[in-house]
Design a protein around this motif. Structure first.
Motif, PDB file in Angstrom:
ATOM      1  N   THR A 162      14.177 155.110 127.453  1.00  0.00           N
ATOM      2  CA  THR A 162      14.133 155.682 126.103  1.00  0.00           C
ATOM      3  C   THR A 162      15.054 156.903 126.014  1.00  0.00           C
ATOM      4  O   THR A 162      15.040 157.767 126.901  1.00  0.00           O
ATOM      5  CB  THR A 162      12.675 156.090 125.781  1.00  0.00           C
ATOM      6  N   HIS A 163      15.856 156.924 124.955  1.00  0.00           N
ATOM      7  CA  HIS A 163      16.728 158.083 124.710  1.00  0.00           C
ATOM      8  C   HIS A 163      16.370 158.683 123.352  1.00  0.00           C
ATOM      9  O   HIS A 163      16.295 157.958 122.353  1.00  0.00           O
ATOM     10  CB  HIS A 163      18.203 157.671 124.674  1.00  0.00           C
ATOM     11  N   ILE A 164      16.136 160.001 123.340  1.00  0.00           N
ATOM     12  CA  ILE A 164      15.878 160.692 122.073  1.00  0.00           C
ATOM     13  C   ILE A 164      16.998 161.717 121.897  1.00  0.00           C
ATOM     14  O   ILE A 164      17.223 162.562 122.775  1.00  0.00           O
ATOM     15  CB  ILE A 164      14.505 161.392 122.100  1.00  0.00           C
ATOM     16  N   VAL A 165      17.689 161.589 120.775  1.00  0.00           N
ATOM     17  CA  VAL A 165      18.803 162.505 120.503  1.00  0.00           C
ATOM     18  C   VAL A 165      18.412 163.383 119.328  1.00  0.00           C
ATOM     19  O   VAL A 165      17.920 162.878 118.314  1.00  0.00           O
ATOM     20  CB  VAL A 165      20.084 161.711 120.128  1.00  0.00           C
ATOM     21  N   ILE A 166      18.622 164.674 119.466  1.00  0.00           N
ATOM     22  CA  ILE A 166      18.393 165.579 118.331  1.00  0.00           C
ATOM     23  C   ILE A 166      19.700 166.323 118.065  1.00  0.00           C
ATOM     24  O   ILE A 166      20.306 166.893 118.987  1.00  0.00           O
ATOM     25  CB  ILE A 166      17.250 166.568 118.629  1.00  0.00           C
ATOM     26  N   VAL A 167      20.133 166.240 116.806  1.00  0.00           N
ATOM     27  CA  VAL A 167      21.362 166.938 116.413  1.00  0.00           C
ATOM     28  C   VAL A 167      21.023 167.831 115.229  1.00  0.00           C
ATOM     29  O   VAL A 167      20.445 167.360 114.243  1.00  0.00           O
ATOM     30  CB  VAL A 167      22.471 165.951 115.975  1.00  0.00           C
TER      31      VAL A 167
ATOM     32  N   LEU B  30      19.547 165.136 112.707  1.00  0.00           N
ATOM     33  CA  LEU B  30      19.327 163.755 113.152  1.00  0.00           C
ATOM     34  C   LEU B  30      18.291 163.752 114.255  1.00  0.00           C
ATOM     35  O   LEU B  30      18.292 164.643 115.114  1.00  0.00           O
ATOM     36  CB  LEU B  30      20.598 163.148 113.738  1.00  0.00           C
ATOM     37  N   GLU B  31      17.446 162.749 114.212  1.00  0.00           N
ATOM     38  CA  GLU B  31      16.559 162.498 115.339  1.00  0.00           C
ATOM     39  C   GLU B  31      16.636 160.997 115.593  1.00  0.00           C
ATOM     40  O   GLU B  31      16.223 160.193 114.763  1.00  0.00           O
ATOM     41  CB  GLU B  31      15.134 162.944 115.007  1.00  0.00           C
ATOM     42  N   ILE B  32      17.227 160.632 116.682  1.00  0.00           N
ATOM     43  CA  ILE B  32      17.477 159.208 116.973  1.00  0.00           C
ATOM     44  C   ILE B  32      16.674 158.841 118.219  1.00  0.00           C
ATOM     45  O   ILE B  32      16.757 159.541 119.235  1.00  0.00           O
ATOM     46  CB  ILE B  32      18.981 158.966 117.255  1.00  0.00           C
ATOM     47  N   ARG B  33      15.910 157.773 118.108  1.00  0.00           N
ATOM     48  CA  ARG B  33      15.122 157.319 119.267  1.00  0.00           C
ATOM     49  C   ARG B  33      15.499 155.878 119.570  1.00  0.00           C
ATOM     50  O   ARG B  33      15.460 155.015 118.698  1.00  0.00           O
ATOM     51  CB  ARG B  33      13.632 157.408 118.921  1.00  0.00           C
ATOM     52  N   VAL B  34      15.906 155.623 120.795  1.00  0.00           N
ATOM     53  CA  VAL B  34      16.305 154.275 121.196  1.00  0.00           C
ATOM     54  C   VAL B  34      15.457 153.874 122.400  1.00  0.00           C
ATOM     55  O   VAL B  34      15.411 154.604 123.396  1.00  0.00           O
ATOM     56  CB  VAL B  34      17.802 154.243 121.613  1.00  0.00           C
ATOM     57  N   GLU B  35      14.755 152.746 122.272  1.00  0.00           N
ATOM     58  CA  GLU B  35      13.935 152.258 123.396  1.00  0.00           C
ATOM     59  C   GLU B  35      14.583 150.986 123.910  1.00  0.00           C
ATOM     60  O   GLU B  35      14.575 149.962 123.225  1.00  0.00           O
ATOM     61  CB  GLU B  35      12.503 151.975 122.924  1.00  0.00           C
ATOM     62  N   ASN B  36      15.141 151.049 125.097  1.00  0.00           N
ATOM     63  CA  ASN B  36      15.969 149.947 125.585  1.00  0.00           C
ATOM     64  C   ASN B  36      15.276 149.060 126.618  1.00  0.00           C
ATOM     65  O   ASN B  36      14.613 149.548 127.528  1.00  0.00           O
ATOM     66  CB  ASN B  36      17.240 150.505 126.232  1.00  0.00           C
ATOM     67  N   VAL B  37      15.511 147.773 126.453  1.00  0.00           N
ATOM     68  CA  VAL B  37      15.070 146.792 127.446  1.00  0.00           C
ATOM     69  C   VAL B  37      16.184 146.687 128.491  1.00  0.00           C
ATOM     70  O   VAL B  37      17.362 146.628 128.130  1.00  0.00           O
ATOM     71  CB  VAL B  37      14.862 145.419 126.750  1.00  0.00           C
ATOM     72  N   PRO B  38      15.840 146.681 129.775  1.00  0.00           N
ATOM     73  CA  PRO B  38      16.892 146.559 130.790  1.00  0.00           C
ATOM     74  C   PRO B  38      17.598 145.212 130.717  1.00  0.00           C
ATOM     75  O   PRO B  38      17.006 144.222 130.269  1.00  0.00           O
ATOM     76  CB  PRO B  38      16.141 146.685 132.121  1.00  0.00           C
TER      77      PRO B  38
END
Ligand SMILES: NC(=O)c1ccc[n+]([C@@H]2O[C@H](COP(=O)([O-])OP(=O)(O)OC[C@H]3O[C@@H](n4cnc5c(N)ncnc54)[C@H](O)[C@@H]3O)[C@@H](O)[C@H]2O)c1
Length: 259
Positions: free
Chosen positions: A207-212, A219-227
């Motif tokens: 999971t990556h959470i980006v705050i700008v 911006l608040e971007i949350r990405v939950e990635n499957v391998p």
């Protein structure tokens, strides 16, 4: 039709070759190169007209329009400048290597002089178009929090633990396979991201959470990635994002959405 050569024949390269064969990417593959030649042989079965290059000069002899690096930061340091000097466009997956200011400046200078494009895909992240746009409004704060299952960070913990907090350039050195996203984000923003790396036994997805924070937007971007099924250290989204970039670059014309 564009000609494509691949450095690295692992998980991401395999997805690219499949996308070429499916006609999603309108290109012909001219060469494969890998430290492990057996990996090239495997991909060559899917693209029999492509040559297996033993070094970068052999790869460039196949006269590609575009080289995709999907190998390692070391490969970027070894080959990126040579590709650009040969007047060939380049896609860089191992973006961490570009946090080396000297290499980035050299590449940029050469690429500008020769009219060559060096692309860094959004990769395992999202929203780099907006981050890039917000540069004009001035970015006050740029934070990336990467949360992964402990085993993918090589630790054993029973509760969430912050393993690293600090600048992106140091994060990519300490976690070279995990935080190319930190580098891509920093390059898009034109400033170094603050990075937190957290091992969390309660989650399964990377999971990556980006705050700008900027004058224009927050911006608040949350990405939950499957391998990726081919490489648990790589998110499937990284390959899909690269395929999407290559589809756009190689397409002969048409409507494209997003900046
Ligand atoms: N930007 C992003 O968001 C993002 C996301 C995932 C992965 N990545 C990076 O992309 C790269 C490829 O990922 P992958 O999952 O396909 O990896 P992989 O391990 O499946 O394949 C990499 C291949 O490159 C080869 N290789 C390594 N160094 C080389 C060199 N110097 N010269 C020639 N071949 C070399 C290896 O032998 C291997 O076969 C990695 O560096 C990874 O960290 C970036």
């Amino acid at each position: 039709m564009k000609k494509l050569a691949l450095i690295g024949c692992g998980a991401i390269a395999s997805e690219i070759v499949e996308a070429v064969n499916q006609g999603v990417i309108e290109a012909e593959i001219t060469a494969f190169m890998d430290l492990a030649p057996e990996k090239c042989l495997r991909l060559q079965q899917l693209a029999p007209r492509a040559r297996i290059a033993r070094n970068i000069e052999e790869l460039l002899e196949t006269r590609p329009d575009l080289v995709v690096e999907a190998a390692s930061q070391e490969a970027v340091r070894q080959y990126a400048l040579r590709v650009v000097e040969a007047g060939v466009d380049l896609v860089v997956l191992s973006a961490g290597a570009l946090l080396d200011k000297e290499l980035l400046e050299k590449l940029n200078r050469e690429a500008e002089q020769r009219g060559v494009h060096v692309y860094v895909p959004t990769g395992a992240l999202a929203g780099l178009d907006a981050v890039r746009a917000l540069r004009r409004a001035g970015i006050r704060r740029l934070l990336l929090r990467t949360v992964k299952p402990p085993k993918s960070l090589g630790v054993e913990v029973n509760e969430p633990r912050v393993l690293y907090r600090g600048p992106a350039s140091e994060a990519v050195r300490l976690y070279p396979f995990n935080v190319n996203v930190a580098a891509a984000l920093s390059l898009a923003a034109g400033m170094e991201a603050e990075v937190e790396i957290v091992a969390d036994p309660r989650i399964e997805r990377n999971t990556h959470i980006v705050i700008v924070e900027s004058k224009a937007s927050r911006l608040e971007i949350r990405v939950e990635n499957v391998p990726s099924p081919r490489n648990p250290r790589t998110s499937l989204l990284a390959a899909l994002s690269t395929i999407e970039l290559l589809r756009r670059i190689t397409r002969s014309g048409g409507v494209e959405v997003g900046s």
